[in-house]
Design a protein around this motif. Structure first.
Motif, PDB file in Angstrom:
ATOM      1  N   SER A 181       0.811  -1.225   0.000  1.00 53.83           N
ATOM      2  CA  SER A 181       0.000   0.000   0.000  1.00 53.83           C
ATOM      3  C   SER A 181       0.841   1.270   0.000  1.00 53.83           C
ATOM      4  O   SER A 181       0.400   2.310  -0.495  1.00 53.83           O
ATOM      5  N   HIS A 182       2.061   1.191   0.530  1.00 52.31           N
ATOM      6  CA  HIS A 182       2.928   2.375   0.573  1.00 52.31           C
ATOM      7  C   HIS A 182       3.372   2.818  -0.814  1.00 52.31           C
ATOM      8  O   HIS A 182       3.838   3.945  -0.997  1.00 52.31           O
ATOM      9  N   LEU A 183       3.209   1.943  -1.815  1.00 48.89           N
ATOM     10  CA  LEU A 183       3.674   2.255  -3.164  1.00 48.89           C
ATOM     11  C   LEU A 183       2.696   3.131  -3.941  1.00 48.89           C
ATOM     12  O   LEU A 183       3.063   3.693  -4.980  1.00 48.89           O
ATOM     13  N   LYS A 184       1.456   3.248  -3.482  1.00 46.12           N
ATOM     14  CA  LYS A 184       0.458   3.983  -4.266  1.00 46.12           C
ATOM     15  C   LYS A 184       0.828   5.446  -4.449  1.00 46.12           C
ATOM     16  O   LYS A 184       0.475   6.063  -5.455  1.00 46.12           O
ATOM     17  N   ASP A 185       1.552   6.023  -3.487  1.00 42.92           N
ATOM     18  CA  ASP A 185       1.936   7.428  -3.587  1.00 42.92           C
ATOM     19  C   ASP A 185       3.039   7.656  -4.610  1.00 42.92           C
ATOM     20  O   ASP A 185       3.387   8.803  -4.904  1.00 42.92           O
ATOM     21  N   ARG A 186       3.585   6.580  -5.166  1.00 44.60           N
ATOM     22  CA  ARG A 186       4.629   6.712  -6.181  1.00 44.60           C
ATOM     23  C   ARG A 186       4.052   6.862  -7.597  1.00 44.60           C
ATOM     24  O   ARG A 186       4.798   7.037  -8.545  1.00 44.60           O
ATOM     25  N   VAL A 187       2.725   6.769  -7.710  1.00 47.49           N
ATOM     26  CA  VAL A 187       2.074   6.877  -9.019  1.00 47.49           C
ATOM     27  C   VAL A 187       1.316   8.197  -9.105  1.00 47.49           C
ATOM     28  O   VAL A 187       0.502   8.516  -8.232  1.00 47.49           O
ATOM     29  N   THR A 188       1.592   8.946 -10.157  1.00 52.43           N
ATOM     30  CA  THR A 188       0.850  10.160 -10.469  1.00 52.43           C
ATOM     31  C   THR A 188       0.015   9.902 -11.719  1.00 52.43           C
ATOM     32  O   THR A 188       0.538   9.418 -12.731  1.00 52.43           O
ATOM     33  N   ILE A 189      -1.279  10.173 -11.651  1.00 51.00           N
ATOM     34  CA  ILE A 189      -2.190   9.919 -12.768  1.00 51.00           C
ATOM     35  C   ILE A 189      -2.428  11.216 -13.539  1.00 51.00           C
ATOM     36  O   ILE A 189      -2.704  12.260 -12.942  1.00 51.00           O
ATOM     37  N   TYR A 190      -2.313  11.124 -14.855  1.00 52.30           N
ATOM     38  CA  TYR A 190      -2.448  12.302 -15.713  1.00 52.30           C
ATOM     39  C   TYR A 190      -3.357  11.949 -16.884  1.00 52.30           C
ATOM     40  O   TYR A 190      -3.091  10.998 -17.610  1.00 52.30           O
ATOM     41  N   ARG A 191      -4.428  12.728 -17.067  1.00 54.21           N
ATOM     42  CA  ARG A 191      -5.386  12.434 -18.123  1.00 54.21           C
ATOM     43  C   ARG A 191      -5.230  13.421 -19.275  1.00 54.21           C
ATOM     44  O   ARG A 191      -5.134  14.622 -19.072  1.00 54.21           O
TER      45      ARG A 191
END
Length: 252
Positions: A147-157
């Motif tokens: 769960s700690h890894l989710k902050d390593r992803v930035t979503i861009y649309r």
């Protein structure tokens, strides 16, 4: 079950009622390109907004990751072959010790998660809002150990085939899984950089080798050379297959 019909046929199906009742006793039903869910009100069927459920699975090394999506979302047809694809992506990203990765065509995150297992951060770029909603939920529902890894992803649309505002020099690697039309304008910012500013490696996955071949010409002009190729028979009894290519930028 995904029922994709003309609007007039969908209306007939809703009005007829008995077929939908029968189908819903056997499966979860989505209707149309907007992936609406038919709901019985007691008198008639109404279509409500799409729902995200776990219909597919990705991998982070040897840990399975549930992917939230719609029945009509783009997924790979074979779980077994998809594990092979995820393993290849993970191995390639891990090999380069990538700190920063930009991904084009992230979809629901099938390739995002194996890449995340080997990278420090990912900018996930996608045009389809429903897919990104699924990716975001999958990140929030990661197993506790990850769960700690989710902050390593930035979503861009955005429509990255036409315009990409990101600076490729800020990334160590690129992961691309474009639609059949290929990368198109996505590569323009890469061409505008000096050779030493371009990402060290480029991972390209495609189910349409014709457009991939065109993009590989551009990547070669940018100083990238093919290092490895995997061909995965994802579509048995057809002429179609998935191609994974690893390219590396030549040293100055």
């Amino acid at each position: 079950m995904w029922i994709d019909l003309a609007n007039i046929d969908i209306k007939t199906l809703l009005d007829e009622q008995s077929i939908l009742h029968s189908l819903q006793q056997q499966s979860f039903v989505e209707i149309g390109q907007r992936r609406k869910v038919p709901v019985w009100t007691g008198n008639e069927f109404k279509l409500r907004d799409p729902e995200h459920h776990v219909w597919f699975q990705s991998w982070m090394n040897d840990t399975p990751v549930n992917l939230y999506c719609q029945v009509a979302s783009f997924t790979q047809p074979s779980h077994k072959a998809n594990k092979v694809i995820c393993d290849v992506i993970y191995d390639w990203v891990k090999r380069y010790k990538a700190q920063r990765l930009i991904e084009f065509g992230s979809g629901i995150g099938n390739l995002t998660f194996p890449a995340l297992a080997g990278a420090e951060s990912i900018l996930a770029c996608e045009i389809d809002d429903l897919s990104l909603q699924g990716l975001e939920r999958s990140l929030n529902e990661l197993p506790a150990s990850l769960s700690h890894l989710k902050d390593r992803v930035t979503i861009y649309r955005g429509d990255f085939q036409k315009k990409l505002t990101q600076d490729f020099s800020q990334f160590d690697g690129v992961l691309a899984n474009p639609p059949r039309s290929g990368l198109m304008g996505f590569l323009n910012p890469l061409q505008n950089l000096a050779p030493e500013q371009r990402p060290e490696f480029f991972i390209y996955m495609s189910c349409y080798p014709e457009s991939m071949a065109r993009d590989l010409v551009t990547l070669q002009e940018c100083g990238y050379r093919m290092q490895e190729v995997f061909i995965v028979d994802q579509f048995p009894q057809t002429d179609h297959y998935e191609v994974l290519g690893l390219l590396q930028r030549e040293k100055a």
